[in-house]
Design a protein around this motif. Structure first.
Motif, PDB file in Angstrom:
ATOM      1  N   ARG A  96       0.847  -1.189   0.000  1.00 25.95           N
ATOM      2  CA  ARG A  96       0.000   0.000   0.000  1.00 25.95           C
ATOM      3  C   ARG A  96       0.878   1.234   0.000  1.00 25.95           C
ATOM      4  NH1 ARG A  96      -3.053  -0.828   5.073  1.00 25.95           N
ATOM      5  NH2 ARG A  96      -1.938  -2.769   5.249  1.00 25.95           N
ATOM      6  N   ARG A  97       0.397   2.281  -0.606  1.00 29.04           N
ATOM      7  CA  ARG A  97       1.147   3.523  -0.676  1.00 29.04           C
ATOM      8  C   ARG A  97       1.073   4.208   0.682  1.00 29.04           C
ATOM      9  NH1 ARG A  97       1.521   7.438  -5.751  1.00 29.04           N
ATOM     10  NH2 ARG A  97       2.409   5.585  -6.641  1.00 29.04           N
ATOM     11  N   ARG A 111       2.164   7.594   2.884  1.00 29.01           N
ATOM     12  CA  ARG A 111       2.569   8.978   2.727  1.00 29.01           C
ATOM     13  C   ARG A 111       3.617   9.311   3.764  1.00 29.01           C
ATOM     14  NH1 ARG A 111      -1.948  13.373   1.197  1.00 29.01           N
ATOM     15  NH2 ARG A 111      -0.454  14.752   0.248  1.00 29.01           N
TER      16      ARG A 111
END
Length: 189
Positions: A116-117, A119
């Motif tokens: 998953r990306r 941040r």
């Protein structure tokens, strides 16, 4: 001056290469034939050693029965050995598969989940790379140029009206002329 090419030129001519290749293939064919002959000889030797020839011609019935019983006992012994060996092979293959799985797990060759990306700020990334000892601050947004957004929508007021009222007025060439003049008028100010 001759050009230097990326490929090195072979010192052996094409005909010589072809001859060497055919000689190698002939030698390999001879060795393969010799290997098959050797295998057949080994098989015959092994069978002569393990299975002696039977002399059954002219023997009485009782001797033939004893011989059959002996052969049956030998067959049972061989079947037991074969069964034991098959069980060992199955056990070993299962163990090999388990060891392969362990090796793949240790090596990390199993299927990886989709990532998953996350941040992460530039400061957090630098802290992770350089460690917590180094205090480096990077404000990437400060280096960006500021661009003023042109408010073209405010300059041109958009009229919202009911299209059904203007259908008759805009029909024909006169309506197209009005639309052309209306589009031209705000930019000419």
């Amino acid at each position: 001056m001759p050009e230097v090419s990326g490929e090195k030129k072979s010192k052996i001519s094409a005909s010589r290469k072809l001859m060497l290749k055919s000689m190698m293939l002939a030698k390999a064919k001879e060795e393969l034939e010799q290997e098959t002959v050797d295998r057949e000889e080994e098989k015959e030797r092994y069978l002569k050693e393990r299975v002696p020839p039977l002399g059954v011609f002219g023997l009485p019935f009782s001797v033939l029965q004893d011989l059959c019983k002996e052969l049956q006992e030998k067959i049972e012994v061989v079947d037991e050995e074969r069964y034991d060996i098959e069980a060992k092979v199955i056990h070993n293959t299962r163990e090999i598969k388990d060891l392969h799985m362990k090796v793949f797990d240790l090596r990390g060759k199993f299927k990886r989940p989709a990532l998953r990306r996350v941040r992460v700020s530039a400061d957090a990334m630098l802290r992770a790379l350089l460690g917590s000892k180094h205090k480096v601050s990077m404000d990437l947004r400060a280096n960006l140029k500021s661009v003023k957004k042109e408010d073209s929508e405010k300059e041109r007021p958009v009229e919202v009206c009911d299209w059904r009222k203007n259908v008759e007025a805009m029909s024909g060439m006169e309506g197209r002329k009005k639309m052309f003049d209306a589009a031209k008028a705000p930019s000419g100010q």
